[in-house]
Scaffold this active site. Structure first.
Site, PDB file in Angstrom:
ATOM      1  N   GLU A  66     -38.525  -9.363  44.711  1.00 37.16           N
ATOM      2  CA  GLU A  66     -38.520 -10.381  46.402  1.00 37.16           C
ATOM      3  C   GLU A  66     -38.301  -9.685  47.078  1.00 37.16           C
ATOM      4  OE1 GLU A  66     -37.223 -10.138  42.555  1.00 37.16           O
ATOM      5  OE2 GLU A  66     -37.115 -11.581  42.161  1.00 37.16           O
ATOM      6  N   HIS A 134     -26.316 -14.404  37.317  1.00 34.59           N
ATOM      7  CA  HIS A 134     -27.849 -15.421  37.423  1.00 34.59           C
ATOM      8  C   HIS A 134     -26.751 -17.657  38.040  1.00 34.59           C
ATOM      9  CE1 HIS A 134     -29.809 -13.425  34.986  1.00 34.59           C
ATOM     10  NE2 HIS A 134     -30.666 -14.481  35.485  1.00 34.59           N
TER      11      HIS A 134
HETATM   12  C1  TPP Z   1     -35.184  -9.580  40.747  1.00 36.25           C
HETATM   13  C2  TPP Z   1     -34.937 -10.330  39.606  1.00 36.25           C
HETATM   14  N1  TPP Z   1     -36.061 -10.928  39.924  1.00 36.25           N
HETATM   15  C3  TPP Z   1     -36.996 -12.774  39.056  1.00 36.25           C
HETATM   16  C4  TPP Z   1     -36.282 -12.135  37.363  1.00 36.25           C
HETATM   17  C5  TPP Z   1     -36.022 -14.414  36.363  1.00 36.25           C
HETATM   18  N2  TPP Z   1     -37.028 -12.406  35.556  1.00 36.25           N
HETATM   19  C6  TPP Z   1     -36.625 -13.103  34.293  1.00 36.25           C
HETATM   20  S1  TPP Z   1     -36.861 -11.789  33.116  1.00 36.25           S
HETATM   21  C7  TPP Z   1     -38.920 -12.108  34.527  1.00 36.25           C
HETATM   22  C8  TPP Z   1     -39.653 -11.673  33.385  1.00 36.25           C
HETATM   23  C9  TPP Z   1     -39.906 -10.070  33.386  1.00 36.25           C
HETATM   24  O1  TPP Z   1     -41.036  -9.527  33.215  1.00 36.25           O
HETATM   25  P1  TPP Z   1     -41.076  -8.311  31.971  1.00 36.25           P
HETATM   26  O2  TPP Z   1     -39.955  -7.033  32.801  1.00 36.25           O
HETATM   27  O3  TPP Z   1     -41.905  -8.077  31.899  1.00 36.25           O
HETATM   28  O4  TPP Z   1     -39.679  -8.458  30.702  1.00 36.25           O
HETATM   29  P2  TPP Z   1     -40.098  -9.120  29.599  1.00 36.25           P
HETATM   30  O5  TPP Z   1     -39.169 -10.736  30.258  1.00 36.25           O
HETATM   31  O6  TPP Z   1     -41.672  -9.769  29.360  1.00 36.25           O
HETATM   32  O7  TPP Z   1     -39.935  -8.370  28.119  1.00 36.25           O
HETATM   33  C10 TPP Z   1     -38.001 -13.461  35.562  1.00 36.25           C
HETATM   34  C11 TPP Z   1     -39.308 -13.216  36.384  1.00 36.25           C
HETATM   35  C12 TPP Z   1     -35.053 -11.382  36.804  1.00 36.25           C
HETATM   36  N3  TPP Z   1     -34.347 -12.119  36.303  1.00 36.25           N
HETATM   37  N4  TPP Z   1     -34.714 -10.945  38.351  1.00 36.25           N
END
Ligand code: TPP
Ligand code: TPP
Ligand code: MG
Ligand code: MG
Lengths: 335, 338, 335, 338
Positions: A66, A134
């Site tokens: 971000e 959120h």
């Molecule tokens: C700071 C932030 N940015 C964006 C999000 C939205 N978001 C939730 S899960 C996710 C993907 C995360 O990917 P990863 O770390 O690989 O974990 P996974 O969901 O694959 O277990 C995103 C972008 C968030 N929760 N927090």
């Protein structure tokens, strides 16, 4: 401006249409954000089809960064572009505050006017389905930050017209969407280019007894409350649409007539936008008010997950507040 | 455990009891996920859901590698992690329904499970934010002179964000007892690892901070267990932090009901071949470690536990509206709660 | 509590003394921040000698990682400690907002009360000598965030007593210092342990004509202005000391008497603390006010470097505002 | 340039004119620093000052390696960087005095110089925040299809912060024309590199992102120039980003008037031996590239320029109080400026 052709659109479709128009009009418009490229086209699908149509050079899916989504938008703006950065949930603006506050908002001033930062940060107020991290509405922080403009539309038509104005505005704009409204309040929207100027409130409904000043998703809560009170009172409803610049003139005109006013918003009431708006109105119309300007904002608690723990203004709460406000005897001056 | 479901005779494995528990964690995570998704689809459950599918082997390995006094921070994708701490499924599911019987009295929701007694200190919905907090928990453990380790779990996508970098550097610098467990399922929401990192070898990236760092096959619960066990023992004994990148694959869409049509078919098919629970079952049975009868018993227990958990959750009362202003402050005098 | 022995201290010395007392009282008190260890002992020297006395294990100099300074404090608090995190300039809290807002402030609530986060984040409002990125006062953001307490003392005695209360409070506290006052307003301070409860304002000067509500560095500006107006009017001055909890009772008592009030603060006026305080007072005392509650805060501009471009309340501005407020005819109720 | 002030015959060097300019940048930075500090000590200048001492060679190398259309983002320690872009000392000093003749009309101050015509896009007072902005400028250059490169300068300490990590990854991923110039003076404010990084080899850390990354002796302006020149040429021709870690040493306290008693004496003494300007002078003269007369001329010019810059600044009018609300917005209608 060709307002001729219109289509029924959700807010998400209106966002998509605005972005499409902007990308088509000016190749200096670019976008960056998580998951915004096709095939997914954004978690809310607001950017669906745009990377395919305009290329992944101009519509870029980023890593989860971000701070750098906004920071690179600031840099690209300084480099002559008009970036639109998408931050999924407004809460994650916390990660990007330095770039928003210390750079986007201040660079023009700190450079003595030499540097322009025309960018839009789109971010969404989430929902309690996701819990307290959120769902926070943070517009008051940005209102409190000189150098930013703050836009928070309530319907598809305004969304598109205000987003286009924001993109082609030369100042940094925080453009706030609301998850709850994404698909739920469709309306007729011109398919072409049109603009709604920043800083013009809309009087959604005229009334005599009380003025409700609101914006964003709470507009619908307020309209429903006003509707259910139609036999009891005549309510004037103002949708601010933009918080900076703030259309105080429209508010003052209305309250001069009704002599009673309430500000309703989804962000925390304490130190929220309602405090400022109430104070400005009181400053100008002190002697003309029957009762102090009321407020109804979020409770002083984080947003709870359980639906029973309601922090935001609901229709019931607005109805109760309006009844109390209208029934309250005019306050006499004590000496 | 080899691709064919066999493990080298020379390599250590957990006790039979532990193996059984690992298997049941995997099944329970899957059962919890699937029932919750079904409930959501029926509109009976309004909660964000993040299925564990693909990560079950890593969660199971954590369940055995972590000790009772170790502490964990997890993310929104926390069901398997929470189960690995021995947290009853019923309190997790009750939280998903926003009920008083939930781990957080219904105030937190699916993303915000807490069970301090069982060492699940917090779970966070903000990508990357668990890592700095884990540094703080590691600091507390170090200052306590305790022989406990801290585990923080997070996804591959979470390694991009600034806080992760800061935390790696600080944990290495201060030699903290933190094990960074990267649950690499190859996707950050809808974007694949190769699209968000020029160097997709995350373990290599983290090694550059001067920290022990390795990759392990996260579809292989035995290999994952051994690696985690080593890293945790090292942390507990003052040997400092480790980064363990568990390589798996996301077997479902990002969230409970989200689109996954974009997944390359062959990739998903290959990953499904490696689905940890069925593979572990085959291995347990073929190696004679757990017989078919006992395996069927475990499976039945899991089903019963899941049934009971959802029934409990649905019957658990919701919080009373007045409780909204509880738990905001330890001492709330003078606070303008309205 | 041994208030017996006192010493003349600057605010920095009072901070140092409070931290020393806290570290000595409870081994669960720890500190982290950039450059806080000896030999330098903090850029303002607030932590001078403490790492030597209590060890670098408990008083840790960190890399430049604001997000993780606060994040590790959150984690250590969850792990049973009482961390005090130092962030040099308040502006850099922008980097740490996620940990402050989404974790420190919300964890108790989101865990259903199971998790306690007793921590203090000390941060300093800077000075225009450093420009716009080192001088913004952001207390309004934290007031707007349920779950935090916000403290902003104006003198050495309060600084020490409030910091000790903050450290031993079980809630997360944002403790705001002001660079300009660091060495400039020495006062007598007990050398031992004493506490000033959070949420109690101090009436610094009683008066009949007008109430000034202020806090932090502006207390001195206001006192100077009141002093220079001593022949013209009788000014009551309230130093809020803490913003959350807010001692509204003391404000209301005063304004009930004076019927005229102004809120003065260094943060931006628009959507600032003054708006909330003015609104709360107006809500309670609408009929008893002679004129609307006035405000004097920072202009709606970033902080300029050039001294000629003054954004903050100065003595002259306060004097002018007080004269205007007191001379203004009582507003009659219009019908 | 060797320790003894000699350069290999086989290695490229800039033209004589460029060498002279490099030398004058170094002297001018030092002269500006010293006079400003003296003014501050006398109470005639109220501004945060961050001396360049130790980094002059890097700044001089940037001055020659960067082309006119390249763009730069610098930090608070920006005097040498700004001079390297050809920005007149007078406008820099006028900004330090908060005068209309400053680069930012007195509104920004020492930390916030801007000269878009000369490609100094912004300078930031927030550690690490220049890097994400540089990614954005790089993106703009890439989209323009321009053969320009972006330089962002920052200190060793700035590599700890999250934004740096995010920016490295993104620049590598998008193959952006950004050269990350780390002015490693071994100190982050009052804390030495070894106290804040378990792996103090920053170039190694950044290489792990999949980016070209190298260390260079920042006390050697010729070596630094060659390395930067290569990295910039690569960036301009679509070859992607580089990280260049220029190894130097801070020859003064962190800020204009700050304590430096904690510096290990031997380290500082060794570093002073490598002081770039006197070494360059010796080399220019001994190699016959610039004769003693011309060197003396340059030195006199620098003194004159510095004199004139301070005189200009002191005579430049301050902004009128009404200008406070200018330049906040491009269009300020409806803005509550009070
Ligand atoms: C700071 C932030 N940015 C964006 C999000 C939205 N978001 C939730 S899960 C996710 C993907 C995360 O990917 P990863 O770390 O690989 O974990 P996974 O969901 O694959 O277990 C995103 C972008 C968030 N929760 N927090
Ligand atoms: C985000 C942030 N944190 C802290 C500071 C205070 N600060 C100013 S300079 C500095 C040290 C930076 O060290 P380094 O990056 O090595 O640069 P140098 O000053 O040595 O050139 C610090 C901590 C800041 N300006 N920004
Ligand atoms: Mg993932
Ligand atoms: Mg340095």
């Amino acid at each position: 401006m060709s307002e001729e052709q219109t289509e029924k659109m959700t807010i998400v479709a209106a966002l998509n249409s605005a972005l499409d128009v902007a990308l088509g009009l000016d190749e200096r418009v670019i976008m960056m954000g998580e998951d915004i490229a096709d095939p997914i086209g954004g978690v809310m699908k607001a950017t669906k089809g745009l990377s395919t149509k305009y290329g992944e050079d101009r519509v870029r899916a980023t890593p989860i960064v971000e701070q750098t989504i906004v920071g690179s938008a600031v840099g690209a703006a300084m480099g002559g572009y008009r970036p639109v950065a998408e931050i999924m949930f407004m809460d994650f603006l916390c990660q990007a505050m330095d770039q928003i506050i210390n750079h986007a908002a201040k660079s023009r001033f700190m450079s003595g006017g030499h540097t322009t930062v025309p960018l839009v940060v789109r971010a969404m107020v989430g929902s309690s389905n996701f819990g307290a991290q959120h769902s926070q509405a943070l517009e008051a922080w940005f209102m409190h930050t000189p150098g930013l403009k703050v836009v928070m539309p309530s319907n598809p038509y305004d969304t598109k017209g205000l987003l286009l104005s924001s993109i082609f505005d030369d100042d940094p704009v925080i453009f706030i969407e609301n998850m709850a409204m994404s698909y739920s309040v469709p309306g007729m929207v011109p398919t072409g280019d049109y603009r709604i100027p920043l800083g013009e409130a809309a009087v959604l409904q005229e009334g005599e007894d009380v003025t409700v000043i609101t914006y964003g998703a709470e507009v619908h809560t307020v309209m429903a409350a006003a509707e259910s009170l139609v036999d009891e009172m005549s309510v004037e409803v103002i949708d601010l649409r933009t918080l900076v610049p703030l259309d105080l003139t429209t508010c003052l005109e209305s309250v001069t007539k009704t002599r009673r006013a309430i500000v309703v918003h989804g962000s925390t009431q304490f130190c929220g936008p309602g405090a400022e708006i109430a104070t400005l109105i009181t400053d100008e119309l002190f002697g003309a008010l029957d009762v102090p300007v009321a407020r109804l904002g979020g409770t002083y608690t984080p947003i709870a997950f359980a639906k029973e723990l309601e922090s935001l203004p609901t229709e019931d709460k607005v109805v109760a507040a309006l009844r109390e406000l209208v029934e309250r005897p005019s306050v006499a001056r004590q000496r | 455990m080899q691709e064919n479901g066999e493990t080298q005779a020379t390599e250590a494995i957990p006790s039979r009891e532990e193996l059984e528990w690992m298997y049941s964690i995997m099944l329970l995570a899957k059962a919890g996920d699937e029932r919750a998704a079904a409930e959501a689809r029926e509109g009976r459950l309004q909660a964000a859901l993040y299925p564990v599918r693909g990560l079950e082997g890593v969660c199971a390995a954590l369940g055995v590698a972590m000790q009772a006094n170790d502490q964990m921070i997890s993310s929104y994708r926390n069901l398997g992690d929470a189960l690995s701490r021995g947290i009853p499924l019923r309190t997790i599911i009750a939280e998903a329904y926003g009920r008083l019987g939930g781990t957080s009295k219904g105030k937190g929701g699916t993303m915000h499970l807490t069970d301090n007694e069982r060492g699940l200190v917090t779970t966070t919905g903000v990508v990357g934010s668990g890592l700095p907090m884990a540094v703080g928990l590691g600091l507390a453990a170090q200052l306590d002179g305790a022989d406990r380790a801290i585990v923080v779990t997070f996804g591959d996508g979470s390694t991009s964000i600034g806080s992760a970098h800061e935390a790696f550097n600080l944990a290495a610098l201060w030699n903290l007892p933190v094990v960074f467990v990267c649950q690499n399922n190859q996707w950050g929401e809808h974007t694949p690892l190769s699209s968000y990192a020029a160097n997709p070898n995350l373990a290599e990236r983290v090694a550059s901070y001067g920290m022990a760092s390795e990759q392990v096959d996260g579809f292989d619960p035995m290999a994952t267990w051994r690696t985690l066990d080593r890293a945790l023992a090292k942390a507990r004994s003052g040997g400092g932090p480790s980064f363990v990148e568990c390589l798996t694959y996301r077997l479902t869409g990002h969230s409970g009901l989200s689109d996954y049509s974009y997944v390359p078919e062959a990739e998903l098919a290959a990953a499904l071949e490696r689905d940890p629970a069925p593979n572990m079952r085959r291995w347990l049975e073929s190696s004679g470690l757990v017989d078919a009868g006992r395996l069927a018993e475990i499976e039945a227990e899991v089903e019963a536990t899941a049934d009971e958990a959802f029934a409990f959750a649905q019957e658990s009362p919701p919080p009373h509206p007045d409780e909204l202003t509880d738990d905001v402050y330890a001492s709330g005098e003078g606070i303008p709660f309205r």
